[in-house]
Enzyme design. Sequence first.
Site, PDB file in Angstrom:
ATOM      1  CD  GLN A  54     -43.408  -7.401 -20.588  1.00 35.69           C
ATOM      2  OE1 GLN A  54     -43.361  -6.532 -21.281  1.00 35.69           O
ATOM      3  NE2 GLN A  54     -44.057  -7.352 -19.519  1.00 35.69           N
TER       4      GLN A  54
ATOM      5  N   GLY B 146     -37.306 -12.283 -32.047  1.00 38.92           N
ATOM      6  CA  GLY B 146     -37.484 -11.553 -30.698  1.00 38.92           C
ATOM      7  C   GLY B 146     -38.194 -12.279 -29.770  1.00 38.92           C
TER       8      GLY B 146
ATOM      9  CE1 TYR C   2     -39.872   0.344 -27.633  1.00 34.86           C
ATOM     10  CE2 TYR C   2     -41.685   1.819 -26.075  1.00 34.86           C
ATOM     11  CZ  TYR C   2     -41.227   0.700 -26.829  1.00 34.86           C
ATOM     12  OH  TYR C   2     -42.021  -0.432 -26.929  1.00 34.86           O
TER      13      TYR C   2
ATOM     14  CE  LYS D  93     -41.899  -0.271 -30.628  1.00 30.85           C
ATOM     15  NZ  LYS D  93     -41.958  -1.498 -31.472  1.00 30.85           N
TER      16      LYS D  93
END
Length: 328
Positions: free
Chosen positions: A21, A17, A151, A155
């Site tokens: 960002q 990935g 999400y 996590k």
Amino acid sequence: MEAFLIDCQMEKILVIGAAGQLGSELTKALADLHGNDQVIATDLNESARSKFDFCRFEVLDVMNKEALESLVRSEGVTQIYHLAAVLSATGEKKPLFAWQLNMESLLSVLELAKNLKLNKIYWPSSIAVFGPNTPKINTPQFCVKEPNTVYGISKQAGERWCEYYFEKYGVDVRSLRYPGLIGYKSLPGGGTTDYAVEIYHKALAEEKFNCFLKEDSSLPMMYMPDAIKATIDLMEAPKESIKIRSSYNLAGMSFTPKEIFESIKKHHPDFEIEYIPDFRQAIADSWPDSIDDSRAREDWGWKPDYNLDTMTQDILKNLPDYFPPVKG
Ligand code: SER
């Protein structure tokens, strides 16, 4: 010092990935630290190749376990930075896909680390592990979590798996609960905190910013250079100083949309904002206002460098080199 450099050069680092960002900046920092030849950047999209002229780039779908294992074996990879994930806002639109991608990919990486005895794994967690029942101010390292986004659930589960693989199999996996990350080298990527990235693009384009959060919604945030520094410091710290194997709380700054707007207005006095909260407001409301990161400070010496105004100055100066503003 010499021994340290030689040691570093012997590592072969796979970044999964890499075009996201965090990866866009962390991959370069890893290449600077370990040497360009020691880093392999991978991403789902071939179009990302142009970002990585300094190191090797391979297209990799992290859901393809065979391709992942084959790359790790053939290249003699010793460390994996697994950064691929579906973020909070996108995850709410595709919950099952987000769960599948975020969890299966982590488990594949942890299994590989166990079976091939890899040296170290890095996996990012997030403030999204916290939920509405978590203490909001100076959120402690250990407290009630109960996340209510897919999400966040992924996590939190991921953190449990990381600790499990460390305790049961000795996998040296390390993790940080990032606040919202703000950088100028990549575009917003589907996160709730990403309004604080987009706002700078609008200010430089001299356009009004429509903010999807309310003006007083305080969230923990961090400027990307601090996030890179924290990640490298955590990963280079001696194994014995890493005492938390789920994920470390990490803090940089906390601000509201109004406060970041005011910080930008010091440089762009005509800048305008309108607050039009949408479904992301509920996500933001479930997350902390501020984070207690004393364990990171104590265990491996964490300390951030930037505050809101120094970040704003730096972004307004540098962003146009990466994304020239389109006005009008
Ligand atoms: N930046 C992330 C998000 O908003 C939080 O980790 O989804």
